[in-house]
Motif scaffolding. Structure first.
Motif, short mmCIF file in Angstrom:
data_model
loop_
_atom_site.label_atom_id
_atom_site.label_comp_id
_atom_site.label_asym_id
_atom_site.label_seq_id
_atom_site.Cartn_x
_atom_site.Cartn_y
_atom_site.Cartn_z
N PHE A 1 0.80 -1.21 0.00
CA PHE A 1 0.00 0.00 0.00
C PHE A 1 0.83 1.27 0.00
CE2 PHE A 1 -3.09 -3.07 1.59
CZ PHE A 1 -4.12 -2.81 0.70
N LYS A 2 2.15 1.16 0.09
CA LYS A 2 2.96 2.35 0.14
C LYS A 2 2.96 3.12 -1.18
CE LYS A 2 7.36 0.09 -0.84
NZ LYS A 2 8.66 -0.22 -0.33
N TYR A 3 2.48 2.50 -2.25
CA TYR A 3 2.45 3.16 -3.55
C TYR A 3 1.09 3.73 -3.89
CZ TYR A 3 6.96 0.97 -3.92
OH TYR A 3 8.25 0.59 -3.68
N VAL A 4 0.11 3.58 -3.01
CA VAL A 4 -1.22 4.16 -3.24
C VAL A 4 -1.16 5.61 -2.77
CG1 VAL A 4 -3.66 4.06 -2.64
CG2 VAL A 4 -2.37 1.94 -2.97
N GLY A 5 -1.52 6.54 -3.64
CA GLY A 5 -1.50 7.96 -3.29
C GLY A 5 -2.51 8.28 -2.20
N TYR A 6 -2.47 9.51 -1.77
CA TYR A 6 -3.33 9.94 -0.67
C TYR A 6 -4.81 9.70 -0.94
CZ TYR A 6 0.70 12.29 1.34
OH TYR A 6 1.92 12.56 1.90
N THR A 7 -5.27 9.93 -2.16
CA THR A 7 -6.69 9.78 -2.46
C THR A 7 -7.01 8.50 -3.23
OG1 THR A 7 -6.48 11.07 -4.49
CG2 THR A 7 -7.05 12.28 -2.47
N GLY A 8 -6.01 7.70 -3.53
CA GLY A 8 -6.23 6.48 -4.31
C GLY A 8 -7.20 5.52 -3.67
N VAL A 9 -7.21 5.44 -2.36
CA VAL A 9 -8.08 4.49 -1.68
C VAL A 9 -9.56 4.83 -1.91
CG1 VAL A 9 -8.14 5.72 0.55
CG2 VAL A 9 -8.42 3.24 0.48
N TYR A 10 -9.88 6.11 -2.10
CA TYR A 10 -11.28 6.49 -2.35
C TYR A 10 -11.75 5.96 -3.70
CZ TYR A 10 -10.29 9.56 1.55
OH TYR A 10 -9.93 10.04 2.76
N ASN A 11 -10.86 5.93 -4.68
CA ASN A 11 -11.22 5.35 -5.98
C ASN A 11 -11.47 3.86 -5.86
OD1 ASN A 11 -10.95 7.82 -7.28
ND2 ASN A 11 -8.80 7.49 -7.71
N ILE A 12 -10.62 3.18 -5.11
CA ILE A 12 -10.77 1.74 -4.93
C ILE A 12 -12.09 1.41 -4.24
CG2 ILE A 12 -9.83 -0.27 -3.71
CD1 ILE A 12 -7.03 1.05 -4.16
N LEU A 13 -12.49 2.22 -3.27
CA LEU A 13 -13.72 1.98 -2.52
C LEU A 13 -14.96 2.54 -3.21
CD1 LEU A 13 -12.38 2.79 1.06
CD2 LEU A 13 -12.84 0.54 0.08
N ASP A 14 -14.76 3.23 -4.34
CA ASP A 14 -15.86 3.83 -5.11
C ASP A 14 -16.64 4.84 -4.27
OD1 ASP A 14 -17.35 4.26 -7.41
OD2 ASP A 14 -18.83 2.71 -6.90
N TYR A 15 -15.91 5.61 -3.47
CA TYR A 15 -16.54 6.64 -2.66
C TYR A 15 -16.89 7.86 -3.51
CZ TYR A 15 -15.60 4.64 1.98
OH TYR A 15 -15.59 3.87 3.11
N SER A 16 -17.87 8.60 -3.07
CA SER A 16 -18.26 9.84 -3.73
C SER A 16 -17.25 10.92 -3.38
CB SER A 16 -19.64 10.29 -3.24
OG SER A 16 -20.59 9.28 -3.45
N ALA A 17 -16.94 11.78 -4.35
CA ALA A 17 -15.98 12.85 -4.09
C ALA A 17 -16.26 14.03 -5.01
CB ALA A 17 -14.56 12.36 -4.29
#
Length: 92
Positions: free
Chosen positions: A5-21
């Motif tokens: 997970f050290k290569y996932v950017g600060y907001t990358g996890v929101y894309n993976i979780l399909d969160y609204s932004a």
């Protein structure tokens, strides 16, 4: 494996979780005199350390600053309402 997970950017996890932004302008601009890494900075991760080292305040001086609000899946309407409220009440 935690190291993956050290290569996932600060907001990358929101894309993976399909969160609204939503991203929106703040009306503020980067200032090379204010945007400096504090002397007592302690990075939270290798990525955090690299980001701080690579940041060049002079290169972004004067560029507009935006914010991103993130909510849970299928909460687009709520996020848009919150962003609208922030822009109306706090930014301008």
């Amino acid at each position: 494996k935690n190291g993956d997970f050290k290569y996932v950017g600060y907001t990358g996890v929101y894309n993976i979780l399909d969160y609204s932004a939503v991203s929106f302008p703040t009306g503020l601009h980067a200032d090379k005199e204010l945007d400096v890494v504090p002397g007592d900075f302690k990075p939270l991760s290798d990525l955090d350390e690299t980001t701080a080292k690579d940041y060049d305040a002079a290169a972004v001086h004067g560029m507009p600053i935006s914010l991103q609000l993130t909510g849970r899946r299928l909460q687009e309407e709520k996020i848009l309402e919150v962003a609208d409220r922030v822009v109306k009440d706090l930014v301008w």
